[in-house]
Design a protein around this motif. Structure first.
Motif, PDB file in Angstrom:
ATOM      1  N   VAL A 211      -5.049  -8.284  14.368  1.00 52.45           N
ATOM      2  CA  VAL A 211      -5.021  -7.360  13.387  1.00 52.45           C
ATOM      3  C   VAL A 211      -5.919  -5.963  13.498  1.00 52.45           C
ATOM      4  O   VAL A 211      -5.507  -5.148  13.428  1.00 52.45           O
ATOM      5  CB  VAL A 211      -4.942  -7.711  11.905  1.00 52.45           C
ATOM      6  CG1 VAL A 211      -4.638  -6.736  11.073  1.00 52.45           C
ATOM      7  CG2 VAL A 211      -3.768  -8.811  11.579  1.00 52.45           C
TER       8      VAL A 211
ATOM      9  N   CYS B 215      -4.956  -3.583  16.077  1.00 56.25           N
ATOM     10  CA  CYS B 215      -3.684  -2.952  15.916  1.00 56.25           C
ATOM     11  C   CYS B 215      -3.691  -1.345  16.059  1.00 56.25           C
ATOM     12  O   CYS B 215      -4.629  -0.912  15.356  1.00 56.25           O
ATOM     13  CB  CYS B 215      -3.204  -3.327  14.408  1.00 56.25           C
ATOM     14  SG  CYS B 215      -1.670  -2.483  14.028  1.00 56.25           S
TER      15      CYS B 215
ATOM     16  N   VAL C  58      -1.688   0.723  14.788  1.00 59.56           N
ATOM     17  CA  VAL C  58      -0.748   1.451  13.797  1.00 59.56           C
ATOM     18  C   VAL C  58      -1.706   1.889  12.839  1.00 59.56           C
ATOM     19  O   VAL C  58      -2.637   1.041  12.285  1.00 59.56           O
ATOM     20  CB  VAL C  58       0.225   0.434  13.304  1.00 59.56           C
ATOM     21  CG1 VAL C  58       0.797   1.239  12.203  1.00 59.56           C
ATOM     22  CG2 VAL C  58       1.058   0.097  14.328  1.00 59.56           C
TER      23      VAL C  58
ATOM     24  N   ALA D 238      -3.487   2.721   9.435  1.00 57.62           N
ATOM     25  CA  ALA D 238      -3.666   1.668   8.254  1.00 57.62           C
ATOM     26  C   ALA D 238      -2.308   2.101   7.230  1.00 57.62           C
ATOM     27  O   ALA D 238      -1.751   1.259   6.572  1.00 57.62           O
ATOM     28  CB  ALA D 238      -4.776   1.817   7.496  1.00 57.62           C
TER      29      ALA D 238
ATOM     30  N   GLN E 213       0.398   3.198   7.660  1.00 55.90           N
ATOM     31  CA  GLN E 213       1.679   2.815   8.089  1.00 55.90           C
ATOM     32  C   GLN E 213       2.005   1.313   8.548  1.00 55.90           C
ATOM     33  O   GLN E 213       3.008   0.983   9.086  1.00 55.90           O
ATOM     34  CB  GLN E 213       1.907   3.666   9.447  1.00 55.90           C
ATOM     35  CG  GLN E 213       1.989   5.142   9.257  1.00 55.90           C
ATOM     36  CD  GLN E 213       2.258   6.078  10.391  1.00 55.90           C
ATOM     37  OE1 GLN E 213       3.345   5.400  11.361  1.00 55.90           O
ATOM     38  NE2 GLN E 213       1.597   7.155  10.612  1.00 55.90           N
ATOM     39  N   GLN E 214       0.839   0.532   8.451  1.00 62.82           N
ATOM     40  CA  GLN E 214       1.092  -0.761   8.610  1.00 62.82           C
ATOM     41  C   GLN E 214       2.048  -1.470   7.589  1.00 62.82           C
ATOM     42  O   GLN E 214       1.648  -1.426   6.479  1.00 62.82           O
ATOM     43  CB  GLN E 214      -0.414  -1.377   8.638  1.00 62.82           C
ATOM     44  CG  GLN E 214      -1.115  -0.974   9.985  1.00 62.82           C
ATOM     45  CD  GLN E 214      -2.676  -1.541   9.898  1.00 62.82           C
ATOM     46  OE1 GLN E 214      -3.005  -2.553   9.160  1.00 62.82           O
ATOM     47  NE2 GLN E 214      -3.387  -1.366  10.709  1.00 62.82           N
TER      48      GLN E 214
ATOM     49  N   ASN F  64       0.213  -3.158   4.440  1.00 63.40           N
ATOM     50  CA  ASN F  64      -0.171  -2.213   3.726  1.00 63.40           C
ATOM     51  C   ASN F  64       0.815  -1.290   3.144  1.00 63.40           C
ATOM     52  O   ASN F  64       0.584  -0.996   1.699  1.00 63.40           O
ATOM     53  CB  ASN F  64      -1.383  -1.269   4.425  1.00 63.40           C
ATOM     54  CG  ASN F  64      -2.400  -1.868   5.031  1.00 63.40           C
ATOM     55  OD1 ASN F  64      -2.913  -3.013   4.292  1.00 63.40           O
ATOM     56  ND2 ASN F  64      -3.273  -1.276   5.997  1.00 63.40           N
TER      57      ASN F  64
ATOM     58  N   TYR G  92       5.371   3.577  14.863  1.00 64.85           N
ATOM     59  CA  TYR G  92       4.469   4.558  14.179  1.00 64.85           C
ATOM     60  C   TYR G  92       4.554   5.846  14.618  1.00 64.85           C
ATOM     61  O   TYR G  92       4.740   6.072  15.826  1.00 64.85           O
ATOM     62  CB  TYR G  92       3.316   3.792  13.779  1.00 64.85           C
ATOM     63  CG  TYR G  92       2.419   3.397  15.205  1.00 64.85           C
ATOM     64  CD1 TYR G  92       1.449   4.287  15.573  1.00 64.85           C
ATOM     65  CD2 TYR G  92       2.919   2.552  16.009  1.00 64.85           C
ATOM     66  CE1 TYR G  92       0.734   4.262  16.789  1.00 64.85           C
ATOM     67  CE2 TYR G  92       2.172   2.411  17.122  1.00 64.85           C
ATOM     68  CZ  TYR G  92       1.048   3.235  17.403  1.00 64.85           C
ATOM     69  OH  TYR G  92       0.549   2.901  18.746  1.00 64.85           O
TER      70      TYR G  92
ATOM     71  N   TRP H 156       4.620  -0.786  18.596  1.00 68.41           N
ATOM     72  CA  TRP H 156       3.702  -1.864  18.642  1.00 68.41           C
ATOM     73  C   TRP H 156       4.369  -3.045  18.469  1.00 68.41           C
ATOM     74  O   TRP H 156       5.151  -3.376  17.418  1.00 68.41           O
ATOM     75  CB  TRP H 156       2.411  -1.529  17.567  1.00 68.41           C
ATOM     76  CG  TRP H 156       1.372  -2.844  17.622  1.00 68.41           C
ATOM     77  CD1 TRP H 156       0.671  -2.905  18.383  1.00 68.41           C
ATOM     78  CD2 TRP H 156       1.222  -3.517  16.596  1.00 68.41           C
ATOM     79  NE1 TRP H 156      -0.236  -3.920  18.302  1.00 68.41           N
ATOM     80  CE2 TRP H 156       0.153  -4.324  16.952  1.00 68.41           C
ATOM     81  CE3 TRP H 156       1.637  -3.743  15.289  1.00 68.41           C
ATOM     82  CZ2 TRP H 156      -0.439  -5.254  16.286  1.00 68.41           C
ATOM     83  CZ3 TRP H 156       1.195  -4.755  14.488  1.00 68.41           C
ATOM     84  CH2 TRP H 156       0.162  -5.426  14.892  1.00 68.41           C
TER      85      TRP H 156
ATOM     86  N   LYS I 215       4.169  -6.733  17.299  1.00 71.49           N
ATOM     87  CA  LYS I 215       3.420  -7.608  16.603  1.00 71.49           C
ATOM     88  C   LYS I 215       2.903  -8.862  17.308  1.00 71.49           C
ATOM     89  O   LYS I 215       3.899  -9.531  17.949  1.00 71.49           O
ATOM     90  CB  LYS I 215       4.125  -7.958  15.275  1.00 71.49           C
ATOM     91  CG  LYS I 215       4.203  -6.792  14.446  1.00 71.49           C
ATOM     92  CD  LYS I 215       5.088  -7.495  13.125  1.00 71.49           C
ATOM     93  CE  LYS I 215       5.244  -6.342  12.230  1.00 71.49           C
ATOM     94  NZ  LYS I 215       6.030  -6.781  11.254  1.00 71.49           N
TER      95      LYS I 215
ATOM     96  N   ASP J 217       4.108 -11.729   8.334  1.00 70.55           N
ATOM     97  CA  ASP J 217       4.777 -10.919   7.697  1.00 70.55           C
ATOM     98  C   ASP J 217       6.090 -11.595   7.218  1.00 70.55           C
ATOM     99  O   ASP J 217       6.698 -11.194   6.304  1.00 70.55           O
ATOM    100  CB  ASP J 217       5.090  -9.753   8.656  1.00 70.55           C
ATOM    101  CG  ASP J 217       3.815  -8.955   8.925  1.00 70.55           C
ATOM    102  OD1 ASP J 217       2.725  -9.156   8.229  1.00 70.55           O
ATOM    103  OD2 ASP J 217       3.890  -7.865   9.596  1.00 70.55           O
TER     104      ASP J 217
END
Length: 166
Positions: A6, A9, A11, A13, A15-16, A19, A109, A120, A122, A130
């Motif tokens: 994480v 990552c 991406v 913050a 756009q995660q 979040n 993103y 990206w 995961k 998730d």
């Protein structure tokens, strides 16, 4: 302890998906879906009641309340339901978007603008986390919205039947 997959990552913050989920969960209209059934229904009734502000004058222009009270009430109630329907659509689209972002193994993103989108993939542990959130947090909310929509549709059908019996 920060998970290395994480923390690496790329991406941004905001756009995660996790979040985005947390922000949606605390935002004004969307948090109402996470309340108890009683509080949730109360909020929907408030939206319906406030929609009467627009629906009542339209219904009164069509059916004089002192002469056609039943038609006025049914027309006003149906018109006020439009506010609830629009709210339900907005809620459903917002929660579905977050569900899809969390469930997807690949995230799209934007790094700095619309012209430089990236993807990206995961890592497995992030994907599992998730998907657990989707299963235990978001699916019940979406199911609640579907049940509310079905109940509202049933009430509109009942109102139509009563209208034809008048």
């Amino acid at each position: 302890m920060i998970n290395s997959s994480v923390s690496n990552c790329p991406v941004p913050a905001e756009q995660q998906p996790l979040n985005e989920y947390e922000e949606l969960k605390i935002s004004w209209l969307f948090r109402d879906c996470t309340l108890s059934w009683r509080e949730y229904i109360t909020k929907m009734v408030w939206i319906w009641g406030l929609s009467w502000v627009v629906a009542a004058p339209v219904a009164a222009a069509s059916f004089t309340p002192n002469k056609y009270i039943a038609q006025f009430v049914l027309c006003g109630a149906g018109g006020a339901s439009v506010g609830v329907v629009l709210g339900l659509i907005r809620l459903y689209l917002g929660w579905s978007y977050i569900r899809d972002r969390l469930f997807s193994p690949v995230i799209f993103y934007e790094e700095s603008g619309w012209y430089d989108g990236q993807t990206w993939a995961k890592p497995q542990e992030v994907l599992m986390r998730d998907r657990l959130i989707v299963s235990y947090e978001i699916k019940p909310i979406i199911r609640r919205l579907q049940i509310t929509s079905l109940c509202l549709a049933g009430l509109l059908v009942a109102g139509t039947i009563i209208w034809h019996l008048l």
